[in-house]
Motif scaffolding. Structure first.
Motif, PDB file in Angstrom:
ATOM      1  N   SER A 275     -13.588  24.171 -30.258  1.00 52.83           N
ATOM      2  CA  SER A 275     -13.338  22.792 -30.666  1.00 52.83           C
ATOM      3  C   SER A 275     -11.951  22.638 -31.254  1.00 52.83           C
ATOM      4  O   SER A 275     -11.283  21.612 -31.087  1.00 52.83           O
ATOM      5  N   ASP A 276     -11.484  23.683 -31.992  1.00 55.88           N
ATOM      6  CA  ASP A 276     -10.144  23.621 -32.563  1.00 55.88           C
ATOM      7  C   ASP A 276      -9.077  23.722 -31.490  1.00 55.88           C
ATOM      8  O   ASP A 276      -8.055  23.037 -31.541  1.00 55.88           O
ATOM      9  N   ILE A 277      -9.307  24.616 -30.510  1.00 61.36           N
ATOM     10  CA  ILE A 277      -8.343  24.745 -29.425  1.00 61.36           C
ATOM     11  C   ILE A 277      -8.258  23.443 -28.646  1.00 61.36           C
ATOM     12  O   ILE A 277      -7.185  22.982 -28.283  1.00 61.36           O
ATOM     13  N   ALA A 278      -9.410  22.822 -28.429  1.00 60.52           N
ATOM     14  CA  ALA A 278      -9.429  21.560 -27.696  1.00 60.52           C
ATOM     15  C   ALA A 278      -8.693  20.467 -28.445  1.00 60.52           C
ATOM     16  O   ALA A 278      -8.281  19.469 -27.869  1.00 60.52           O
TER      17      ALA A 278
ATOM     18  N   LYS B  13      -5.136  28.232 -24.877  1.00 60.66           N
ATOM     19  CA  LYS B  13      -5.284  26.801 -24.595  1.00 60.66           C
ATOM     20  C   LYS B  13      -5.617  26.582 -23.124  1.00 60.66           C
ATOM     21  O   LYS B  13      -6.422  25.714 -22.777  1.00 60.66           O
ATOM     22  N   HIS B  14      -5.009  27.379 -22.256  1.00 55.84           N
ATOM     23  CA  HIS B  14      -5.317  27.311 -20.823  1.00 55.84           C
ATOM     24  C   HIS B  14      -6.810  27.557 -20.583  1.00 55.84           C
ATOM     25  O   HIS B  14      -7.448  26.825 -19.821  1.00 55.84           O
TER      26      HIS B  14
ATOM     27  N   GLU C 128      -7.026  18.415 -17.722  1.00 56.68           N
ATOM     28  CA  GLU C 128      -5.838  17.706 -18.173  1.00 56.68           C
ATOM     29  C   GLU C 128      -5.087  18.458 -19.269  1.00 56.68           C
ATOM     30  O   GLU C 128      -3.872  18.447 -19.329  1.00 56.68           O
ATOM     31  N   GLY C 129      -5.818  19.110 -20.172  1.00 57.15           N
ATOM     32  CA  GLY C 129      -5.171  19.800 -21.283  1.00 57.15           C
ATOM     33  C   GLY C 129      -4.622  21.166 -20.952  1.00 57.15           C
ATOM     34  O   GLY C 129      -3.991  21.813 -21.795  1.00 57.15           O
ATOM     35  N   ASP C 130      -4.853  21.652 -19.749  1.00 55.23           N
ATOM     36  CA  ASP C 130      -4.347  22.948 -19.315  1.00 55.23           C
ATOM     37  C   ASP C 130      -2.821  22.887 -19.230  1.00 55.23           C
ATOM     38  O   ASP C 130      -2.281  22.017 -18.545  1.00 55.23           O
TER      39      ASP C 130
ATOM     40  N   SER D 143      -1.895  23.029 -15.504  1.00 58.67           N
ATOM     41  CA  SER D 143      -3.000  22.518 -14.690  1.00 58.67           C
ATOM     42  C   SER D 143      -2.563  22.221 -13.258  1.00 58.67           C
ATOM     43  O   SER D 143      -1.507  21.619 -13.033  1.00 58.67           O
ATOM     44  N   PRO D 144      -3.371  22.607 -12.270  1.00 56.36           N
ATOM     45  CA  PRO D 144      -3.059  22.298 -10.871  1.00 56.36           C
ATOM     46  C   PRO D 144      -3.224  20.816 -10.557  1.00 56.36           C
ATOM     47  O   PRO D 144      -2.843  20.375  -9.471  1.00 56.36           O
TER      48      PRO D 144
END
Length: 223
Positions: free
Chosen positions: A56-59, A158-159, A166-168, A171-172
């Motif tokens: 949740s924190d990483i997100a 984070k990846h 979207e948050g990657d 992201s491809p």
């Protein structure tokens, strides 16, 4: 606490690391001889593994509203351009000795530093190692020119928290060129960088040696 603080006896860390390697290859050879499927990596050590950061924190590290809001990171762009332009000179100064040195350095910085260290040891805590070994591997990984251990690990975690979403960071969803190369070039201000490190790599921030390697990362690449 930092993961290695959970293993106060450094001899135990050495023994576990070597025993893990031995057990893995023993099962690999057994599977090969029996025709079974390739075995999984042995389980983590019987200690309380430190969580790098709750999902949740990483997100909570939100993607930038605009990928280029802070402009281009000219230092990163210049560094990568310099390496590629410099490589063009290789055919004109080729020696077999130089090729051998290149392969050894590639294995040390990429294989040991990045793959074994930044990825398996620091990002995913797949095994434990004595503190001097951790620091040496972190230093080798920095020499690969892919960034400091703290920033690399924070970005990779984070990846995984936003894989292909979207948050990657790479992201491809934004195209093959973005996911392969262009994601390296948008500038990130100091506040955003500090927040990324705090949320995604808090365990590494507790280690003063890793913080020092983070601060001096670029210097080692020119020494």
């Amino acid at each position: 606490a930092i993961l290695h603080e959970l293993v106060p006896n450094q001899g135990d860390a050495w023994r576990y690391t070597l025993d893990t390697i031995r057990r893995y290859f023993d099962t690999l050879l057994t599977a090969r001889d029996s025709g079974a499927q390739r075995p999984a990596i042995p389980e983590d050590p019987p200690i309380a593994m430190a969580e790098a950061a709750p999902p949740s924190d990483i997100a909570a590290v939100a993607p930038q509203a605009s990928r280029w809001a802070e402009g281009i990171d000219w230092i990163t762009f210049g560094w990568i351009a310099f390496l590629h332009v410099g490589a063009l000179a290789a055919p004109f100064v080729f020696t077999w000795k130089g090729l051998g040195v290149a392969f050894v350095l590639y294995w040390l910085t990429g294989g040991v530093g990045i793959c074994l260290g930044f990825h398996r040891l620091f990002s995913h805590t797949s095994f434990v190692a004595p503190r001097p070994v951790r620091w040496a591997i972190a230093w080798l990984g920095g020499l690969a020119g892919q960034g400091s251990v703290i920033h690399w690990v924070a970005t990779h975690r984070k990846h995984h928290a936003h894989s292909d979403d979207e948050g990657d960071p790479h992201s491809p969803l934004h195209g093959k060129w973005w996911s392969h190369l262009l994601w390296l070039f948008p500038s990130m201000d100091a506040k955003a960088t500090k927040e990324l490190h705090r949320l995604c790599a808090p365990d590494l921030l507790l280690d003063p040696v890793l913080r020092w390697l983070d601060a001096t990362f670029i210097i080692w690449n020119f020494l």
